[in-house]
Design a protein around this motif. Structure first.
Motif, PDB file in Angstrom:
ATOM      1  N   GLY A   1      17.646  17.284  36.186  1.00  0.00           N
ATOM      2  CA  GLY A   1      17.237  17.151  37.572  1.00  0.00           C
ATOM      3  C   GLY A   1      16.468  15.864  37.768  1.00  0.00           C
ATOM      4  O   GLY A   1      15.833  15.366  36.826  1.00  0.00           O
TER       5      GLY A   1
ATOM      6  N   ILE B   1      14.514  13.490  41.173  1.00  0.00           N
ATOM      7  CA  ILE B   1      14.281  13.094  42.552  1.00  0.00           C
ATOM      8  C   ILE B   1      13.788  11.662  42.526  1.00  0.00           C
ATOM      9  O   ILE B   1      12.811  11.355  41.829  1.00  0.00           O
ATOM     10  CB  ILE B   1      13.261  13.993  43.275  1.00  0.00           C
ATOM     11  CG1 ILE B   1      13.802  15.414  43.425  1.00  0.00           C
ATOM     12  CG2 ILE B   1      12.905  13.402  44.642  1.00  0.00           C
ATOM     13  CD1 ILE B   1      12.846  16.384  44.100  1.00  0.00           C
TER      14      ILE B   1
ATOM     15  N   VAL C   1      12.121  10.275  50.269  1.00  0.00           N
ATOM     16  CA  VAL C   1      12.952  10.813  49.195  1.00  0.00           C
ATOM     17  C   VAL C   1      14.357  10.261  49.379  1.00  0.00           C
ATOM     18  O   VAL C   1      15.003  10.498  50.386  1.00  0.00           O
ATOM     19  CB  VAL C   1      12.957  12.361  49.196  1.00  0.00           C
ATOM     20  CG1 VAL C   1      13.958  12.893  48.176  1.00  0.00           C
ATOM     21  CG2 VAL C   1      11.559  12.882  48.898  1.00  0.00           C
TER      22      VAL C   1
ATOM     23  N   GLN D   1      17.003  10.423  46.851  1.00  0.00           N
ATOM     24  CA  GLN D   1      18.101  11.215  46.305  1.00  0.00           C
ATOM     25  C   GLN D   1      17.538  12.377  45.487  1.00  0.00           C
ATOM     26  O   GLN D   1      16.546  12.227  44.791  1.00  0.00           O
ATOM     27  CB  GLN D   1      18.963  10.324  45.410  1.00  0.00           C
ATOM     28  CG  GLN D   1      20.367  10.772  45.214  1.00  0.00           C
ATOM     29  CD  GLN D   1      21.216   9.669  44.588  1.00  0.00           C
ATOM     30  OE1 GLN D   1      20.839   9.067  43.591  1.00  0.00           O
ATOM     31  NE2 GLN D   1      22.379   9.428  45.176  1.00  0.00           N
ATOM     32  N   VAL D   2      18.195  13.513  45.597  1.00  0.00           N
ATOM     33  CA  VAL D   2      17.860  14.708  44.811  1.00  0.00           C
ATOM     34  C   VAL D   2      19.120  15.091  44.042  1.00  0.00           C
ATOM     35  O   VAL D   2      20.161  15.330  44.639  1.00  0.00           O
ATOM     36  CB  VAL D   2      17.430  15.882  45.717  1.00  0.00           C
ATOM     37  CG1 VAL D   2      17.145  17.126  44.878  1.00  0.00           C
ATOM     38  CG2 VAL D   2      16.221  15.506  46.561  1.00  0.00           C
TER      39      VAL D   2
ATOM     40  N   VAL E   1      20.613  17.671  40.925  1.00  0.00           N
ATOM     41  CA  VAL E   1      20.407  18.826  40.047  1.00  0.00           C
ATOM     42  C   VAL E   1      21.727  19.095  39.335  1.00  0.00           C
ATOM     43  O   VAL E   1      22.765  19.260  39.983  1.00  0.00           O
ATOM     44  CB  VAL E   1      19.941  20.075  40.834  1.00  0.00           C
ATOM     45  CG1 VAL E   1      19.870  21.295  39.921  1.00  0.00           C
ATOM     46  CG2 VAL E   1      18.591  19.819  41.488  1.00  0.00           C
TER      47      VAL E   1
ATOM     48  N   ALA F   1      15.391  22.178  42.540  1.00  0.00           N
ATOM     49  CA  ALA F   1      15.149  21.078  43.477  1.00  0.00           C
ATOM     50  C   ALA F   1      13.840  21.286  44.234  1.00  0.00           C
ATOM     51  O   ALA F   1      13.044  20.352  44.369  1.00  0.00           O
ATOM     52  CB  ALA F   1      16.320  20.937  44.446  1.00  0.00           C
TER      53      ALA F   1
ATOM     54  N   MET G   1      10.884  20.726  41.876  1.00  0.00           N
ATOM     55  CA  MET G   1      10.681  19.290  41.627  1.00  0.00           C
ATOM     56  C   MET G   1      10.022  18.630  42.829  1.00  0.00           C
ATOM     57  O   MET G   1       9.074  17.845  42.672  1.00  0.00           O
ATOM     58  CB  MET G   1      12.009  18.588  41.327  1.00  0.00           C
ATOM     59  CG  MET G   1      12.587  18.848  39.974  1.00  0.00           C
ATOM     60  SD  MET G   1      13.982  17.744  39.568  1.00  0.00           S
ATOM     61  CE  MET G   1      15.120  18.042  40.911  1.00  0.00           C
ATOM     62  N   LEU G   2      10.526  18.923  44.031  1.00  0.00           N
ATOM     63  CA  LEU G   2       9.991  18.297  45.238  1.00  0.00           C
ATOM     64  C   LEU G   2       8.519  18.655  45.428  1.00  0.00           C
ATOM     65  O   LEU G   2       7.690  17.778  45.689  1.00  0.00           O
ATOM     66  CB  LEU G   2      10.818  18.729  46.451  1.00  0.00           C
ATOM     67  CG  LEU G   2      10.431  18.101  47.792  1.00  0.00           C
ATOM     68  CD1 LEU G   2      10.500  16.587  47.748  1.00  0.00           C
ATOM     69  CD2 LEU G   2      11.336  18.657  48.894  1.00  0.00           C
TER      70      LEU G   2
ATOM     71  N   THR H   1      13.065  11.849  54.603  1.00  0.00           N
ATOM     72  CA  THR H   1      14.345  11.772  53.919  1.00  0.00           C
ATOM     73  C   THR H   1      15.412  11.655  54.991  1.00  0.00           C
ATOM     74  O   THR H   1      15.153  11.926  56.160  1.00  0.00           O
ATOM     75  CB  THR H   1      14.608  12.994  53.015  1.00  0.00           C
ATOM     76  OG1 THR H   1      15.693  12.707  52.133  1.00  0.00           O
ATOM     77  CG2 THR H   1      14.880  14.248  53.815  1.00  0.00           C
TER      78      THR H   1
ATOM     79  N   SER I   1      20.897  20.290  51.414  1.00  0.00           N
ATOM     80  CA  SER I   1      19.709  19.433  51.538  1.00  0.00           C
ATOM     81  C   SER I   1      18.856  19.844  52.728  1.00  0.00           C
ATOM     82  O   SER I   1      17.622  19.842  52.647  1.00  0.00           O
ATOM     83  CB  SER I   1      20.112  17.968  51.661  1.00  0.00           C
ATOM     84  OG  SER I   1      20.557  17.479  50.428  1.00  0.00           O
TER      85      SER I   1
END
Length: 171
Positions: free
Chosen positions: A60, A62, A76, A78-79, A81, A91, A94-95, A112, A121
């Motif tokens: 993962g 971010i 942000v 890009q995310v 996983v 996700a 992590m955020l 974002t 998303s």
């Protein structure tokens, strides 16, 4: 793979190529050059978070940055996983961990962009805003017609905040 075996850390230059491979596996994310991914893991490491499994594999990531005109804002970018970790809340974890690391350093807002058809998303960020207890607004930042010659969906800006000083207390 269990979410319990994942650890979070700030990325390093050793993560650049692994990040490139992870993003390539996470369609429909836009791939960047390995060089760009190296910069995300070095110059933007403070505003990024890496998740690795017990075997040390990147599962993962971010990437984000603080825009020079808005240093109190985390954008942000890009995310990503890995498919082996999807559906476990990685996700979101992590955020929230990234925000918890940056809020004491003066980050007060989260931004974002999300395409209208990217329901995953949208759900991630709306859930994060709810858990953090913050309001958000949206507007088209980059339009399909004006910025992408009709070849890409609109990119809608989501802006939320102000963030609590200790976001981990809002979970």
């Amino acid at each position: 793979m269990s979410i319990a075996t994942v650890t979070f850390r700030q990325p390093t230059d050793d993560d650049g190529y692994s990040l490139h491979q992870l993003v390539a596996r996470c369609q429909p994310l836009d791939t960047n050059s390995v060089y760009c991914n190296l910069l995300q893991c070095t110059d933007f490491a403070q505003t990024a978070i890496a998740a690795e499994n017990a075997q040390g594999e990147l599962v993962g990531f971010i990437s984000g940055y603080c825009p020079p005109a808005r240093p109190d804002t985390l954008f942000v970018w890009q995310v990503a996983v890995d498919s082996s970790m999807r559906g476990q809340g990685l996700a979101l974890r992590m955020l929230l961990a990234l925000i918890a690391r940056l809020a004491p350093k003066g980050v007060r807002y989260l931004e974002t962009t999300i395409s209208p058809n990217n329901a995953a998303s949208q759900a991630l960020f709306l859930k994060a805003f709810h858990q953090l207890g913050i309001e958000h607004s949206t507007h088209v930042l980059f339009s399909s017609k004006q910025h992408f010659a009709g070849l890409h969906e609109d990119e809608v800006l989501y802006r939320a905040g102000p963030l609590p000083r200790s976001p981990e207390n809002n979970k």
